[in-house]
Write an enzyme that holds these catalytic residues in place. Structure first.
Site, short mmCIF file in Angstrom:
data_model
loop_
_atom_site.label_atom_id
_atom_site.label_comp_id
_atom_site.label_asym_id
_atom_site.label_seq_id
_atom_site.Cartn_x
_atom_site.Cartn_y
_atom_site.Cartn_z
N GLY A 1 19.51 -28.17 -17.09
CA GLY A 1 19.00 -28.89 -18.26
C GLY A 1 17.58 -29.36 -18.11
O GLY A 1 16.80 -29.37 -19.08
N ARG B 1 22.60 -26.75 -3.24
CA ARG B 1 21.72 -27.90 -3.52
C ARG B 1 21.37 -28.65 -2.24
O ARG B 1 20.26 -29.17 -2.11
CB ARG B 1 22.41 -28.83 -4.52
CG ARG B 1 22.46 -28.25 -5.93
CD ARG B 1 23.27 -29.11 -6.87
NE ARG B 1 23.18 -28.62 -8.23
CZ ARG B 1 23.91 -29.06 -9.23
NH1 ARG B 1 24.80 -30.02 -9.02
NH2 ARG B 1 23.78 -28.56 -10.45
#
Length: 420
Positions: free
Chosen positions: A401, A35
């Site tokens: 998500g 990330r």
């Protein structure tokens, strides 16, 4: 909408919302910096322009306010290493500490703010309520947090001249730093970072500007967790491939004997409705025809190839069978746009990963022949990485998500705040 490429950050302080929610071991060392790596192009663009960077992020799920194990100070040394320069740290994300650190920031410098979620106002949810709190007490606490959230958001915004959202992984949450803060900046001073833009563009290539034929491969264990995605995709795809444990719910809905295979009996009518809708829309709904059945949920279980419609009692389907692999492979390789979400079997077990690997390789082949391929969802991403094929597909989403909600057709707060 403002573009980061067209924006000149020279002399400006940019509040950059990133997703540095990276895993840490017991020694507070980062075990996977993916990330952080993904955010580097955005950070480097701002610095190269002569701007300064104020980084906001969350880490973990702190519920009691500041805790050392959730402090972003632990990621500062590695970020400095990745950027090749000193990175400053503010032991708070608002108030005098943050304001003084931001005010002192010079062009080309980087400041990391403390974990945004140390404040309940970031998520807008009350904390510390007694388990037996009344509905009135809960409502009052929620109202109080929402009221103070506005001030919290203003405190963050006043640190910078412009706002960059590069945290797609949290774009589905209407939090202070991912959605509310954008309203406090002029349209020309708020924008997506490079990672965020890539994620939004990738989903757009599947849902709105796809080159036909479009194929979606939806897998995983439960129909219930993917039904909204399936329903939204039916009007957008030419081929819908259902794989994984959820395929057995469809098999049972068609009258099959599925042994001890995973099945959601309460979703049988839903599966029938999906099949009827696909037929009505002319969508090629592809279901597995055979499976590798096992006598127990174990990598070393006894196995046999069974029809999905006739699995022996006490046996369970754990992977695609050989005919199903050929069926899926043929459809995928003739596709021009591909979305993959969810594995085709228990790929964590070496003896039951053939189906998932077959799909991954077929997508790689289709991509090599000009198809656009988007891989999303934790297990699909894990699979494409496990088979070392991440560089053979068009895009591997970091969204989790957020990606799933976007595929479901939802308007993500973090996206809407920038795009309008």
């Amino acid at each position: 909408m403002q573009s980061i490429d067209n924006y000149n950050f020279n002399g400006k302080k940019a509040f950059v919302r990133v997703d540095f929610n990276v895993p840490l071991n017991a020694d507070m060392q980062i075990t996977d910096d993916t990330r952080m790596q993904k955010a580097l192009p955005t950070l480097k663009k701002i610095l190269a322009d002569g701007g300064s960077v104020i980084i906001g992020s969350h880490l973990g799920r702190p519920k009691k306010g500041p805790e050392d194990k959730f402090s972003l100070k632990h990621i500062v040394p590695h970020l400095a290493e990745l950027l090749g320069q000193e990175v400053k740290f503010a032991a708070d994300c608002k108030g005098p500490v943050a304001e003084e650190a931001a005010a002192a920031l010079k062009p080309g410098e980087v400041l990391v703010l403390e974990n945004l979620r140390f404040y309940a106002e970031e998520e807008g949810k009350p904390r510390g309520l007694a388990e037996d709190a009344s509905d009135e007490e809960k409502a009052a606490a929620k109202k109080a947090v929402k009221a103070s959230q506005k001030e919290f958001t203003k405190d963050l915004a006043k640190l910078a001249d412009c706002y960059v959202n590069d945290a797609f992984g949290t774009a589905h949450r209407a939090h202070a730093s991912t959605a509310l803060i954008a309203d406090l900046f002029d349209t020309n001073d708020k924008m997506f970072g490079y990672l965020m833009q890539k994620e939004v563009d990738a989903v757009g290539k599947v849902l709105t500007t796809a080159v036909k034929p479009v194929t979606a491969i939806i897998g995983g264990s439960k129909v219930s967790s993917k039904i909204t995605i399936i329903e939204n995709l039916l009007s957008k795809v030419d081929n819908l491939l259902i794989v994984g444990g959820m395929a057995f719910t469809f098999a049972k809905a068609m009258g099959g004997n599925i042994g001890s295979s995973l099945c959601e009996d309460e979703m049988l009518d839903t599966a029938k409705a999906v099949m009827a809708k696909a037929k009505e829309l002319g969508v090629n709904l592809v279901l597995p025809v055979d499976c590798i059945a096992a006598d127990k949920f174990d990598n070393n279980a006894a196995t046999q190839v069974s029809s999905d419609m006739d699995i022996p009692e006490g046996w369970m389907g754990l992977d695609l069978g050989p005919e199903s692999c050929v069926l899926m492979d043929d459809v995928i390789k003739t596709s021009k746009t591909i979305l993959w979400n969810g594995p085709a079997g228990v790929f964590e077990f070496e003896n039951f990963q053939t189906g998932t690997k077959t799909i991954a390789l077929a997508i790689a082949d289709a991509t090599a022949n000009g198809a656009f391929s988007l891989i999303g969802g934790g297990d699909s991403v894990a699979a494409i990485n496990a088979f070392h094929l991440a560089d053979k597909v068009s895009y591997v989403s970091t969204g989790g998500g957020a990606l799933l909600e976007m595929i479901e057709g939802k308007d993500l707060p973090g996206v809407k705040a920038i795009r309008g």
